[in-house]
Design a protein around this motif. Sequence first.
Motif, mmCIF file in Angstrom:
data_model
loop_
_atom_site.group_PDB
_atom_site.id
_atom_site.type_symbol
_atom_site.label_atom_id
_atom_site.label_comp_id
_atom_site.label_asym_id
_atom_site.label_seq_id
_atom_site.Cartn_x
_atom_site.Cartn_y
_atom_site.Cartn_z
ATOM 1 N N TYR A 43 -4.746 6.515 3.666
ATOM 2 C CA TYR A 43 -3.642 4.979 4.797
ATOM 3 C C TYR A 43 -2.397 5.560 4.981
ATOM 4 O O TYR A 43 -2.203 5.763 6.810
ATOM 5 C CB TYR A 43 -3.103 4.066 3.475
ATOM 6 C CG TYR A 43 -2.544 3.298 4.570
ATOM 7 C CD1 TYR A 43 -2.854 2.377 5.213
ATOM 8 C CD2 TYR A 43 -1.091 2.827 3.838
ATOM 9 C CE1 TYR A 43 -1.795 1.272 5.934
ATOM 10 C CE2 TYR A 43 -0.188 1.754 3.979
ATOM 11 C CZ TYR A 43 -0.417 1.176 5.760
ATOM 12 O OH TYR A 43 0.596 0.241 6.617
ATOM 13 N N GLY A 44 -2.119 7.329 4.384
ATOM 14 C CA GLY A 44 -0.226 7.672 4.982
ATOM 15 C C GLY A 44 -0.793 8.614 6.161
ATOM 16 O O GLY A 44 -0.370 9.247 6.914
ATOM 17 N N HIS A 45 -2.237 8.528 6.236
ATOM 18 C CA HIS A 45 -2.818 9.674 6.802
ATOM 19 C C HIS A 45 -4.165 9.387 7.966
ATOM 20 O O HIS A 45 -4.535 9.591 8.993
ATOM 21 C CB HIS A 45 -3.636 10.921 6.530
ATOM 22 C CG HIS A 45 -2.665 12.246 5.563
ATOM 23 N ND1 HIS A 45 -2.111 12.511 6.275
ATOM 24 C CD2 HIS A 45 -2.686 12.414 4.668
ATOM 25 C CE1 HIS A 45 -1.022 13.520 5.385
ATOM 26 N NE2 HIS A 45 -1.382 12.706 4.002
ATOM 27 N N CYS A 46 -3.729 7.415 7.482
ATOM 28 C CA CYS A 46 -4.965 7.003 9.312
ATOM 29 C C CYS A 46 -4.468 6.549 9.780
ATOM 30 O O CYS A 46 -3.332 6.768 10.476
ATOM 31 C CB CYS A 46 -6.093 6.625 7.989
ATOM 32 S SG CYS A 46 -7.541 5.801 9.370
ATOM 33 N N CYS A 47 -4.187 4.995 9.724
ATOM 34 C CA CYS A 47 -3.638 3.543 9.903
ATOM 35 C C CYS A 47 -2.018 3.400 9.816
ATOM 36 O O CYS A 47 -1.001 3.283 10.901
ATOM 37 C CB CYS A 47 -4.014 2.689 9.911
ATOM 38 S SG CYS A 47 -6.321 2.815 10.441
ATOM 39 N N MET B 208 0.333 -1.462 -0.067
ATOM 40 C CA MET B 208 0.047 -0.031 -0.089
ATOM 41 C C MET B 208 0.902 1.107 0.591
ATOM 42 O O MET B 208 1.803 1.194 1.058
ATOM 43 C CB MET B 208 -1.009 -0.139 1.607
ATOM 44 C CG MET B 208 -1.686 -1.101 1.431
ATOM 45 S SD MET B 208 -3.293 -0.975 2.465
ATOM 46 C CE MET B 208 -4.366 0.653 1.758
ATOM 47 N N THR B 209 0.387 1.978 -0.192
ATOM 48 C CA THR B 209 1.089 3.917 -0.829
ATOM 49 C C THR B 209 0.412 4.372 0.731
ATOM 50 O O THR B 209 -0.686 4.424 0.260
ATOM 51 C CB THR B 209 0.753 4.516 -2.242
ATOM 52 O OG1 THR B 209 0.331 4.747 -2.349
ATOM 53 C CG2 THR B 209 1.649 3.632 -2.943
ATOM 54 N N PRO B 210 1.200 5.352 0.696
ATOM 55 C CA PRO B 210 0.947 6.483 1.812
ATOM 56 C C PRO B 210 -0.865 6.691 1.223
ATOM 57 O O PRO B 210 -1.928 7.699 2.244
ATOM 58 C CB PRO B 210 1.491 7.248 2.103
ATOM 59 C CG PRO B 210 2.843 6.606 1.640
ATOM 60 C CD PRO B 210 2.188 5.991 0.519
ATOM 61 N N ARG B 211 -1.529 7.258 -0.178
ATOM 62 C CA ARG B 211 -2.165 7.715 -0.786
ATOM 63 C C ARG B 211 -3.453 7.161 -0.971
ATOM 64 O O ARG B 211 -4.342 7.409 -1.716
ATOM 65 C CB ARG B 211 -1.371 8.566 -2.478
ATOM 66 C CG ARG B 211 -0.829 9.463 -1.454
ATOM 67 C CD ARG B 211 -0.767 10.511 -4.097
ATOM 68 N NE ARG B 211 0.423 11.118 -3.023
ATOM 69 C CZ ARG B 211 1.204 12.002 -4.374
ATOM 70 N NH1 ARG B 211 0.462 11.761 -5.278
ATOM 71 N NH2 ARG B 211 1.767 12.232 -4.361
ATOM 72 N N SER C 235 -6.829 4.399 -0.450
ATOM 73 C CA SER C 235 -7.554 4.251 0.704
ATOM 74 C C SER C 235 -6.781 3.694 1.979
ATOM 75 O O SER C 235 -6.837 2.535 1.301
ATOM 76 C CB SER C 235 -9.334 4.301 0.245
ATOM 77 O OG SER C 235 -9.051 5.000 -0.765
ATOM 78 N N CYS C 236 -7.754 3.565 3.357
ATOM 79 C CA CYS C 236 -6.928 3.241 4.173
ATOM 80 C C CYS C 236 -7.780 1.941 4.280
ATOM 81 O O CYS C 236 -9.279 2.060 4.001
ATOM 82 C CB CYS C 236 -7.656 3.706 5.729
ATOM 83 S SG CYS C 236 -6.396 2.883 6.912
ATOM 84 N N PRO C 237 -7.469 0.977 4.302
ATOM 85 C CA PRO C 237 -8.574 -0.351 4.775
ATOM 86 C C PRO C 237 -9.655 0.025 6.371
ATOM 87 O O PRO C 237 -10.528 -0.889 5.863
ATOM 88 C CB PRO C 237 -7.595 -1.714 4.962
ATOM 89 C CG PRO C 237 -6.090 -1.202 4.537
ATOM 90 C CD PRO C 237 -6.437 0.261 4.551
ATOM 91 N N CYS C 238 -8.977 0.638 6.382
ATOM 92 C CA CYS C 238 -10.363 0.822 8.423
ATOM 93 C C CYS C 238 -11.203 1.228 7.937
ATOM 94 O O CYS C 238 -12.716 0.860 8.181
ATOM 95 C CB CYS C 238 -9.991 1.342 9.110
ATOM 96 S SG CYS C 238 -9.779 3.428 8.727
ATOM 97 N N GLY C 239 -11.952 1.528 6.485
ATOM 98 C CA GLY C 239 -12.761 2.450 5.643
ATOM 99 C C GLY C 239 -13.318 3.546 6.716
ATOM 100 O O GLY C 239 -14.271 4.334 6.780
#
Length: 159
Positions: A17-21, A3-6, A8-12
Amino acid sequence: MEMTPRDSCPCGSGAGYGHCCRPYVVEDGVAPTAEALMRSRYTAYHQGNIDYLIATHHPTQRYPGQRAAILHSIAATSWLRLRVLATEAGQATDSSGVVEFVAYYADPKPGQVHERSRFTRQKGRWYYVDGDALPPLVPKRNDPCWCGSAKKYKACHGR
């Protein structure tokens, strides 16, 4: 695929992703709330990050064979989606919190984990303690299917 930081985070959460988990799961950051820890643990299951799952499980609740059990679970499960239903306390100034969630999976049959999870904060870190399994949530026939297919439940997993 990494996964790249851009992505979408899997957590929904709707965040990247980079700003979430990612800051918690990959970069040794500290989840600020019980919900953030719960979401990051879901992401760790989704990605197969066993070390993070063990590190965020309260030390008094860890057990021999835990690594093997998590490895088996990850190998047998494809996580589809997470829905956080409710939170009680669990903020940065609290010492405990509860998060109710439903995590949907294919394993190979679709299913769900519906749980009220308990968390505790010690020395500035949140830990998962344990949880109570709750009955599965069944959508109404015309609701969107829980698997994320964008079909109505009756035309997807409600058949």
